[in-house]
Design a protein around this motif. Structure first.
Motif, PDB file in Angstrom:
ATOM      1  N   VAL A  91       0.865  -1.177   0.000  1.00  0.00           N
ATOM      2  CA  VAL A  91       0.000   0.000   0.000  1.00  0.00           C
ATOM      3  C   VAL A  91       0.901   1.226   0.000  1.00  0.00           C
ATOM      4  O   VAL A  91       1.693   1.418   0.917  1.00  0.00           O
ATOM      5  CB  VAL A  91      -0.928   0.014   1.230  1.00  0.00           C
ATOM      6  N   GLU A  92       0.773   2.024  -1.045  1.00  0.00           N
ATOM      7  CA  GLU A  92       1.638   3.188  -1.201  1.00  0.00           C
ATOM      8  C   GLU A  92       0.895   4.476  -0.915  1.00  0.00           C
ATOM      9  O   GLU A  92      -0.209   4.681  -1.402  1.00  0.00           O
ATOM     10  CB  GLU A  92       2.188   3.234  -2.633  1.00  0.00           C
ATOM     11  N   ARG A  93       1.530   5.325  -0.108  1.00  0.00           N
ATOM     12  CA  ARG A  93       1.066   6.680   0.204  1.00  0.00           C
ATOM     13  C   ARG A  93      -0.400   6.732   0.643  1.00  0.00           C
ATOM     14  O   ARG A  93      -1.197   7.477   0.087  1.00  0.00           O
ATOM     15  CB  ARG A  93       1.347   7.586  -0.974  1.00  0.00           C
ATOM     16  N   PRO A  94      -0.746   5.950   1.676  1.00  0.00           N
ATOM     17  CA  PRO A  94      -2.127   5.954   2.153  1.00  0.00           C
ATOM     18  C   PRO A  94      -2.434   7.186   2.999  1.00  0.00           C
ATOM     19  O   PRO A  94      -1.518   7.851   3.490  1.00  0.00           O
ATOM     20  CB  PRO A  94      -2.184   4.702   3.030  1.00  0.00           C
ATOM     21  N   PRO A  95      -3.731   7.469   3.200  1.00  0.00           N
ATOM     22  CA  PRO A  95      -4.077   8.527   4.148  1.00  0.00           C
ATOM     23  C   PRO A  95      -3.639   8.099   5.549  1.00  0.00           C
ATOM     24  O   PRO A  95      -3.510   6.903   5.828  1.00  0.00           O
ATOM     25  CB  PRO A  95      -5.599   8.642   4.032  1.00  0.00           C
ATOM     26  N   PRO A  96      -3.396   9.043   6.450  1.00  0.00           N
ATOM     27  CA  PRO A  96      -2.805   8.729   7.754  1.00  0.00           C
ATOM     28  C   PRO A  96      -3.600   7.735   8.596  1.00  0.00           C
ATOM     29  O   PRO A  96      -3.009   6.980   9.374  1.00  0.00           O
ATOM     30  CB  PRO A  96      -2.729  10.082   8.469  1.00  0.00           C
ATOM     31  N   GLN A  97      -4.914   7.702   8.442  1.00  0.00           N
ATOM     32  CA  GLN A  97      -5.680   6.795   9.290  1.00  0.00           C
ATOM     33  C   GLN A  97      -5.511   5.335   8.910  1.00  0.00           C
ATOM     34  O   GLN A  97      -5.688   4.455   9.740  1.00  0.00           O
ATOM     35  CB  GLN A  97      -7.163   7.200   9.351  1.00  0.00           C
ATOM     36  N   LEU A  98      -5.125   5.024   7.669  1.00  0.00           N
ATOM     37  CA  LEU A  98      -5.013   3.634   7.248  1.00  0.00           C
ATOM     38  C   LEU A  98      -3.945   2.872   8.027  1.00  0.00           C
ATOM     39  O   LEU A  98      -4.245   1.822   8.598  1.00  0.00           O
ATOM     40  CB  LEU A  98      -4.781   3.540   5.736  1.00  0.00           C
ATOM     41  N   PRO A  99      -2.706   3.348   8.115  1.00  0.00           N
ATOM     42  CA  PRO A  99      -1.724   2.584   8.898  1.00  0.00           C
ATOM     43  C   PRO A  99      -2.073   2.515  10.384  1.00  0.00           C
ATOM     44  O   PRO A  99      -1.800   1.505  11.043  1.00  0.00           O
ATOM     45  CB  PRO A  99      -0.399   3.306   8.669  1.00  0.00           C
ATOM     46  N   ARG A 100      -2.716   3.551  10.909  1.00  0.00           N
ATOM     47  CA  ARG A 100      -3.117   3.522  12.329  1.00  0.00           C
ATOM     48  C   ARG A 100      -4.150   2.430  12.574  1.00  0.00           C
ATOM     49  O   ARG A 100      -4.064   1.694  13.559  1.00  0.00           O
ATOM     50  CB  ARG A 100      -3.651   4.882  12.761  1.00  0.00           C
ATOM     51  N   VAL A 101      -5.125   2.312  11.686  1.00  0.00           N
ATOM     52  CA  VAL A 101      -6.153   1.277  11.847  1.00  0.00           C
ATOM     53  C   VAL A 101      -5.542  -0.107  11.663  1.00  0.00           C
ATOM     54  O   VAL A 101      -5.845  -1.034  12.423  1.00  0.00           O
ATOM     55  CB  VAL A 101      -7.334   1.513  10.880  1.00  0.00           C
ATOM     56  N   LEU A 102      -4.662  -0.266  10.677  1.00  0.00           N
ATOM     57  CA  LEU A 102      -3.987  -1.557  10.504  1.00  0.00           C
ATOM     58  C   LEU A 102      -3.203  -1.935  11.757  1.00  0.00           C
ATOM     59  O   LEU A 102      -3.267  -3.080  12.217  1.00  0.00           O
ATOM     60  CB  LEU A 102      -3.042  -1.519   9.300  1.00  0.00           C
ATOM     61  N   ASP A 103      -2.450  -0.989  12.323  1.00  0.00           N
ATOM     62  CA  ASP A 103      -1.668  -1.261  13.534  1.00  0.00           C
ATOM     63  C   ASP A 103      -2.554  -1.606  14.721  1.00  0.00           C
ATOM     64  O   ASP A 103      -2.183  -2.415  15.570  1.00  0.00           O
ATOM     65  CB  ASP A 103      -0.780  -0.070  13.895  1.00  0.00           C
ATOM     66  N   LEU A 104      -3.718  -1.004  14.786  1.00  0.00           N
ATOM     67  CA  LEU A 104      -4.628  -1.236  15.904  1.00  0.00           C
ATOM     68  C   LEU A 104      -5.282  -2.610  15.824  1.00  0.00           C
ATOM     69  O   LEU A 104      -5.312  -3.348  16.808  1.00  0.00           O
ATOM     70  CB  LEU A 104      -5.692  -0.142  15.934  1.00  0.00           C
ATOM     71  N   PHE A 105      -5.809  -2.980  14.660  1.00  0.00           N
ATOM     72  CA  PHE A 105      -6.580  -4.219  14.528  1.00  0.00           C
ATOM     73  C   PHE A 105      -5.797  -5.393  13.936  1.00  0.00           C
ATOM     74  O   PHE A 105      -6.142  -6.545  14.193  1.00  0.00           O
ATOM     75  CB  PHE A 105      -7.839  -3.972  13.694  1.00  0.00           C
ATOM     76  N   TRP A 106      -4.787  -5.122  13.137  1.00  0.00           N
ATOM     77  CA  TRP A 106      -3.981  -6.173  12.497  1.00  0.00           C
ATOM     78  C   TRP A 106      -2.506  -5.814  12.648  1.00  0.00           C
ATOM     79  O   TRP A 106      -1.821  -5.544  11.647  1.00  0.00           O
ATOM     80  CB  TRP A 106      -4.344  -6.309  11.013  1.00  0.00           C
ATOM     81  N   PRO A 107      -1.977  -5.826  13.871  1.00  0.00           N
ATOM     82  CA  PRO A 107      -0.622  -5.309  14.101  1.00  0.00           C
ATOM     83  C   PRO A 107       0.499  -6.124  13.460  1.00  0.00           C
ATOM     84  O   PRO A 107       1.576  -5.597  13.237  1.00  0.00           O
ATOM     85  CB  PRO A 107      -0.498  -5.308  15.624  1.00  0.00           C
ATOM     86  N   ALA A 108       0.263  -7.349  13.148  1.00  0.00           N
ATOM     87  CA  ALA A 108       1.336  -8.181  12.594  1.00  0.00           C
ATOM     88  C   ALA A 108       0.879  -8.905  11.339  1.00  0.00           C
ATOM     89  O   ALA A 108       1.156 -10.079  11.149  1.00  0.00           O
ATOM     90  CB  ALA A 108       1.808  -9.187  13.642  1.00  0.00           C
ATOM     91  N   LEU A 109       0.194  -8.189  10.476  1.00  0.00           N
ATOM     92  CA  LEU A 109      -0.307  -8.799   9.245  1.00  0.00           C
ATOM     93  C   LEU A 109       0.805  -8.785   8.200  1.00  0.00           C
ATOM     94  O   LEU A 109       1.119  -7.737   7.633  1.00  0.00           O
ATOM     95  CB  LEU A 109      -1.540  -8.037   8.742  1.00  0.00           C
ATOM     96  N   PRO A 110       1.425  -9.947   7.958  1.00  0.00           N
ATOM     97  CA  PRO A 110       2.579  -9.974   7.062  1.00  0.00           C
ATOM     98  C   PRO A 110       2.232  -9.787   5.584  1.00  0.00           C
ATOM     99  O   PRO A 110       3.099  -9.508   4.773  1.00  0.00           O
ATOM    100  CB  PRO A 110       3.165 -11.371   7.281  1.00  0.00           C
ATOM    101  N   ARG A 111       0.978  -9.894   5.223  1.00  0.00           N
ATOM    102  CA  ARG A 111       0.580  -9.774   3.820  1.00  0.00           C
ATOM    103  C   ARG A 111       0.410  -8.337   3.354  1.00  0.00           C
ATOM    104  O   ARG A 111       0.150  -8.111   2.186  1.00  0.00           O
ATOM    105  CB  ARG A 111      -0.725 -10.535   3.586  1.00  0.00           C
ATOM    106  N   ILE A 112       0.507  -7.357   4.277  1.00  0.00           N
ATOM    107  CA  ILE A 112       0.392  -5.953   3.882  1.00  0.00           C
ATOM    108  C   ILE A 112       1.650  -5.216   4.284  1.00  0.00           C
ATOM    109  O   ILE A 112       2.084  -5.298   5.428  1.00  0.00           O
ATOM    110  CB  ILE A 112      -0.830  -5.256   4.517  1.00  0.00           C
ATOM    111  N   GLU A 113       2.215  -4.513   3.326  1.00  0.00           N
ATOM    112  CA  GLU A 113       3.357  -3.631   3.567  1.00  0.00           C
ATOM    113  C   GLU A 113       2.886  -2.214   3.250  1.00  0.00           C
ATOM    114  O   GLU A 113       2.334  -1.962   2.193  1.00  0.00           O
ATOM    115  CB  GLU A 113       4.512  -4.024   2.647  1.00  0.00           C
ATOM    116  N   VAL A 114       3.087  -1.293   4.188  1.00  0.00           N
ATOM    117  CA  VAL A 114       2.638   0.076   3.992  1.00  0.00           C
ATOM    118  C   VAL A 114       3.861   0.974   3.754  1.00  0.00           C
ATOM    119  O   VAL A 114       4.758   1.038   4.584  1.00  0.00           O
ATOM    120  CB  VAL A 114       1.831   0.594   5.195  1.00  0.00           C
ATOM    121  N   ALA A 115       3.864   1.628   2.594  1.00  0.00           N
ATOM    122  CA  ALA A 115       4.890   2.604   2.267  1.00  0.00           C
ATOM    123  C   ALA A 115       4.327   3.984   2.625  1.00  0.00           C
ATOM    124  O   ALA A 115       3.234   4.328   2.184  1.00  0.00           O
ATOM    125  CB  ALA A 115       5.253   2.537   0.796  1.00  0.00           C
TER     126      ALA A 115
END
Length: 117
Positions: free
Chosen positions: A91-115
């Motif tokens: 996932v490239e250049r997401p809005p700020p809430q996307l990585p925060r929500v991923l970290d909150l609910f899926w903190p170790a999801l290896p299938r998503i890399e956030v740039a």
């Protein structure tokens, strides 16, 4: 992506929210712009379904033009990544809430890399 799930045009829905989703030139993946929320969710989910159908090893989701994504939109992305048979989604250049929500609910999801943005 239009309201029918076809890639290309903007999905204009009640309330004025717009989501445009199309192919990512030169790489496997999609580019989205606009808002991902309750009124545009069907278009977003259809785009993610198509992304998963075409996925091989790495798929890119470019979101620099997305101003907002709600929790359900992030969940749809996470579920799509979890259901891939192999590889990952970058996932490239997401809005700020996307990585925060991923970290909150899926903190170790290896299938998503956030740039970052």
């Amino acid at each position: 992506m239009d309201g029918t799930g076809a890639m290309g045009g903007p999905a204009r829905v009640r309330g004025g929210a717009v989501l445009e989703v199309g192919p990512l030139p030169g790489r496997p993946g999609i580019r989205a712009s606009g808002e991902i929320g309750v009124t545009t969710r069907l278009s977003w989910e259809n785009a993610l379904t198509e992304l998963s159908r075409q996925h091989t090893d790495v798929s890119y989701v470019e979101l620099s033009g997305v101003r907002f994504v709600d929790v359900a939109g992030v969940a749809a992305l996470a579920v799509t990544a979890m259901n891939l048979p192999c590889g990952r989604v970058v996932v490239e250049r997401p809005p700020p809430q996307l990585p925060r929500v991923l970290d909150l609910f899926w903190p170790a999801l290896p299938r998503i890399e956030v740039a970052p943005r």
